[in-house]
Scaffold this active site. Structure first.
Site, PDB file in Angstrom:
ATOM      1  CD  GLU A 212       2.823   0.895  -4.152  1.00 47.23           C
ATOM      2  OE1 GLU A 212       2.805  -0.121  -3.426  1.00 47.23           O
ATOM      3  OE2 GLU A 212       2.655   0.855  -5.381  1.00 47.23           O
ATOM      4  CB  CYS A 246       4.495  -2.456   3.453  1.00 45.02           C
ATOM      5  SG  CYS A 246       5.500  -2.753   2.003  1.00 45.02           S
TER       6      CYS A 246
HETATM    7  P1  NAD Z   1       3.291   7.563   7.610  1.00 48.03           P
HETATM    8  O1  NAD Z   1       2.013   7.523   6.881  1.00 48.03           O
HETATM    9  O2  NAD Z   1       3.292   7.964   9.040  1.00 48.03           O
HETATM   10  O3  NAD Z   1       4.341   8.537   6.903  1.00 48.03           O
HETATM   11  C1  NAD Z   1       4.612   8.495   5.524  1.00 48.03           C
HETATM   12  C2  NAD Z   1       4.959   9.892   5.045  1.00 48.03           C
HETATM   13  O4  NAD Z   1       3.849  10.755   5.229  1.00 48.03           O
HETATM   14  C3  NAD Z   1       6.146  10.529   5.768  1.00 48.03           C
HETATM   15  O5  NAD Z   1       7.003  11.121   4.807  1.00 48.03           O
HETATM   16  C4  NAD Z   1       5.504  11.565   6.682  1.00 48.03           C
HETATM   17  O6  NAD Z   1       6.298  12.715   6.873  1.00 48.03           O
HETATM   18  C5  NAD Z   1       4.229  11.931   5.949  1.00 48.03           C
HETATM   19  N1  NAD Z   1       3.140  12.263   6.878  1.00 48.03           N
HETATM   20  C6  NAD Z   1       2.906  11.707   8.093  1.00 48.03           C
HETATM   21  N2  NAD Z   1       1.794  12.232   8.650  1.00 48.03           N
HETATM   22  C7  NAD Z   1       1.322  13.154   7.764  1.00 48.03           C
HETATM   23  C8  NAD Z   1       0.203  14.050   7.782  1.00 48.03           C
HETATM   24  N3  NAD Z   1      -0.643  14.108   8.798  1.00 48.03           N
HETATM   25  N4  NAD Z   1       0.020  14.843   6.705  1.00 48.03           N
HETATM   26  C9  NAD Z   1       0.875  14.800   5.655  1.00 48.03           C
HETATM   27  N5  NAD Z   1       1.949  13.984   5.601  1.00 48.03           N
HETATM   28  C10 NAD Z   1       2.181  13.175   6.634  1.00 48.03           C
HETATM   29  O7  NAD Z   1       3.861   6.108   7.366  1.00 48.03           O
HETATM   30  P2  NAD Z   1       5.072   5.436   8.073  1.00 48.03           P
HETATM   31  O8  NAD Z   1       4.737   5.220   9.517  1.00 48.03           O
HETATM   32  O9  NAD Z   1       6.311   6.195   7.729  1.00 48.03           O
HETATM   33  O10 NAD Z   1       5.139   4.014   7.333  1.00 48.03           O
HETATM   34  C11 NAD Z   1       4.495   2.885   7.817  1.00 48.03           C
HETATM   35  C12 NAD Z   1       3.314   2.513   6.957  1.00 48.03           C
HETATM   36  O11 NAD Z   1       3.665   2.520   5.596  1.00 48.03           O
HETATM   37  C13 NAD Z   1       2.788   1.111   7.232  1.00 48.03           C
HETATM   38  O12 NAD Z   1       1.386   1.129   7.286  1.00 48.03           O
HETATM   39  C14 NAD Z   1       3.263   0.298   6.026  1.00 48.03           C
HETATM   40  O13 NAD Z   1       2.466  -0.820   5.742  1.00 48.03           O
HETATM   41  C15 NAD Z   1       3.226   1.321   4.955  1.00 48.03           C
HETATM   42  N6  NAD Z   1       4.181   0.973   3.923  1.00 48.03           N
HETATM   43  C16 NAD Z   1       3.727   0.600   2.712  1.00 48.03           C
HETATM   44  C17 NAD Z   1       4.623   0.229   1.721  1.00 48.03           C
HETATM   45  C18 NAD Z   1       4.190  -0.191   0.345  1.00 48.03           C
HETATM   46  O14 NAD Z   1       5.051  -0.244  -0.524  1.00 48.03           O
HETATM   47  N7  NAD Z   1       2.936  -0.495   0.109  1.00 48.03           N
HETATM   48  C19 NAD Z   1       5.982   0.245   1.989  1.00 48.03           C
HETATM   49  C20 NAD Z   1       6.403   0.632   3.249  1.00 48.03           C
HETATM   50  C21 NAD Z   1       5.506   1.011   4.209  1.00 48.03           C
END
Ligand code: NAD
Length: 458
Positions: A212, A246
């Site tokens: 997502e 998002c």
């Molecule tokens: P992110 O990708 O930075 O982090 C998400 C998760 O991944 C966290 O739990 C984090 O600890 C983990 N993570 C981060 N970097 C990692 C790595 N290198 N390796 C493994 N795991 C890692 O996302 P965010 O900044 O927390 O959220 C924002 C993004 O999420 C935006 O792009 C938004 O559009 C998207 N989003 C999508 C939805 C949806 O339902 N489609 C909902 C909310 C947010």
């Protein structure tokens, strides 16, 4: 990082799953009821955590996090028994005499990775769908919203046996370690960049994924739209969580003939909904951290500002800011994730379709138009995850509609029945009768048998 702690948790869950298989229907229902009650009991703590992480008000936290989650639990409590029953399917003559059916079965051990922007809802809703389908779950919430992550860990420990649902707190290191383990399903919400890492890691174990993610969700307003209502609904969707959503309308793509009127109405709505001084409004959320705050400021090109543009670096709040943009503007390069509202114009609706389809496929698309022709054109010709006609965001609040993106904005979907299906493997079963054994498929395949086979298989 204490890896032995994670190993022990996973070992306990694996051995329980190997012994007992999926959660029984009774266990699922008991857990859902307990989760519902514990969320209600822990409301003050959840509100306080969301306030500390994002300055979300209680009202907004209930509407967009707690309420949505409670409604998903209620939906599953009503339907999970019927969803879990085997479903009889038609048996073709070539398989006679037999009974055919699909058997809904849990995947097993599911990893849920969640982000910081709706840190409560985006952690608990996937758990609700996963346990409704009988799975065991490991949750890895975001390190960037630590207050909510701690409350989540407490809620989960209070609700579930640790060998059924557990939390692993931490950041990239812990998440990477978890991704190296052999889960049966991975459900990830977050950025497209990390989504790619998750998918590559999952491929090493052939683990199915739901991703997502996000993207630039266009909001088209044509010359037939009800402009003042459009502005009201756009500001509602854009300024929830100060744009850190998002499915927020990322940019407005409006017909050039209505641009001035639309800007006037957007300004009016910002004032009506958030007052003339949103920075002092206690209910207006802040940017999650300094990094995100600075990212947003870099998108505000002073020459493009038509409204707003002020900020407070102590509170990390940024005014709702309307920008007069082109597709070359800084704010038009990537997903925004903040209270910045770029406006670009079109003269011909066909150029809208062409431009949107030349960009990454968005998670959502919103169209404000009273023209049936334009509605059909945009809905049928543009690629996007889901969306609304004459509204924003509200498609995610219907449990009868799945929610997800496509390609860069996501793979798979959840919410309601679609959520149950996401966490369910449907085993296809043919149960054959021993009473009769039609000979036509067995060797030697005589001419007569071949004629029969051709009769059945065409
Ligand atoms: P992110 O990708 O930075 O982090 C998400 C998760 O991944 C966290 O739990 C984090 O600890 C983990 N993570 C981060 N970097 C990692 C790595 N290198 N390796 C493994 N795991 C890692 O996302 P965010 O900044 O927390 O959220 C924002 C993004 O999420 C935006 O792009 C938004 O559009 C998207 N989003 C999508 C939805 C949806 O339902 N489609 C909902 C909310 C947010």
């Amino acid at each position: 990082m204490e890896t032995s702690n994670i190993d022990n948790k996973l070992l306990a869950m694996r051995s329980v799953y190997d012994k007992n298989s999926a959660l029984s229907i009774a266990e699922r229902k008991t857990y859902l009821k307990k989760l519902y009650k514990n969320i209600l009991d822990m409301q003050p703590e959840i509100y306080a955590a969301l306030k500390a992480d994002l300055n979300k008000s209680e009202a907004e936290s209930y509407m967009t996090e707690i309420g949505m989650t409670l409604s998903e639990i209620s939906f599953m409590l009503r339907h999970l028994k019927s969803f879990s029953k085997p479903k009889t399917k038609h048996t073709p003559l070539s398989n006679f005499p037999a009974k055919s059916y699909v058997l809904p079965s849990a995947y097993g051990l599911v990893l849920v990775i969640s982000p910081w922007n709706y840190p409560f809802m985006l952690s608990v809703e996937p758990i609700v769908d996963a346990i409704s389908a009988g799975n065991l779950v490991v949750l890895k919430p975001s390190e960037i919203s630590p207050n909510t992550s701690n409350v989540l860990a407490k809620l989960i420990a209070k609700t579930f046996k640790p060998e059924h649902v557990t939390t692993v707190l931490g950041g990239v290191e812990e998440c990477t370690y978890l991704l190296d383990q052999n889960f049966d399903y991975i459900f990830y919400t977050g950025s497209t960049r990390v989504g790619e890492i998750v998918m590559k890691k999952a491929a090493e174990h052939f683990t199915p994924v739901t991703l997502e993610m996000g993207g630039k969700s266009p909001t088209i307003v044509d010359e037939t739209a009800n402009i003042s209502l459009a502005a009201k609904r756009i500001i509602f969707g854009k300024l929830l969580n100060a744009g850190q959503t998002c499915v927020a309308p990322d940019y407005i793509y409006c017909h050039s003939s209505i641009k001035d009127k639309l800007i006037y109405e957007l300004e009016r709505q910002i004032i009506l909904q958030y007052s003339t001084d949103p920075l002092s409004n206690p209910n207006y959320p802040k940017m999650i951290n300094q990094k995100q705050f600075l990212n947003m400021l870099n998108l505000i090109d002073k020459k493009e500002v038509v409204f707003g543009g002020k900020y407070n670096k102590n509170t990390l709040k940024i005014e709702p800011t309307i920008l007069n943009c082109t597709f070359a503007s800084p704010a038009m390069q990537n997903e925004i994730f903040g209270p910045i509202i770029p406006i670009v114009c079109f003269d011909n609706i066909l150029e809208v379709v062409k431009n949107i389809n030349s960009m990454a496929k968005p998670l959502a698309l919103y169209l404000f138009s009273n023209s049936k022709t334009t509605q059909n054109l945009i809905l049928n010709k543009c690629n996007f995850g889901g969306g609304c006609v004459n509204d924003t965001i509200m498609h995610i609040a219907n449990p009868n509609l799945g929610f997800g993106g496509l390609k860069q904005s996501g793979i798979g979907a959840y919410h309601g029945k679609v959520g149950f299906d996401t966490f369910t493997h449907y085993k296809s079963i043919v149960k054959k009768s021993n009473a009769l054994d039609l000979p036509m498929r067995y060797q030697p395949l005589s001419k007569f048998k071949q004629t029969l086979i051709k009769l059945f298989l065409k």
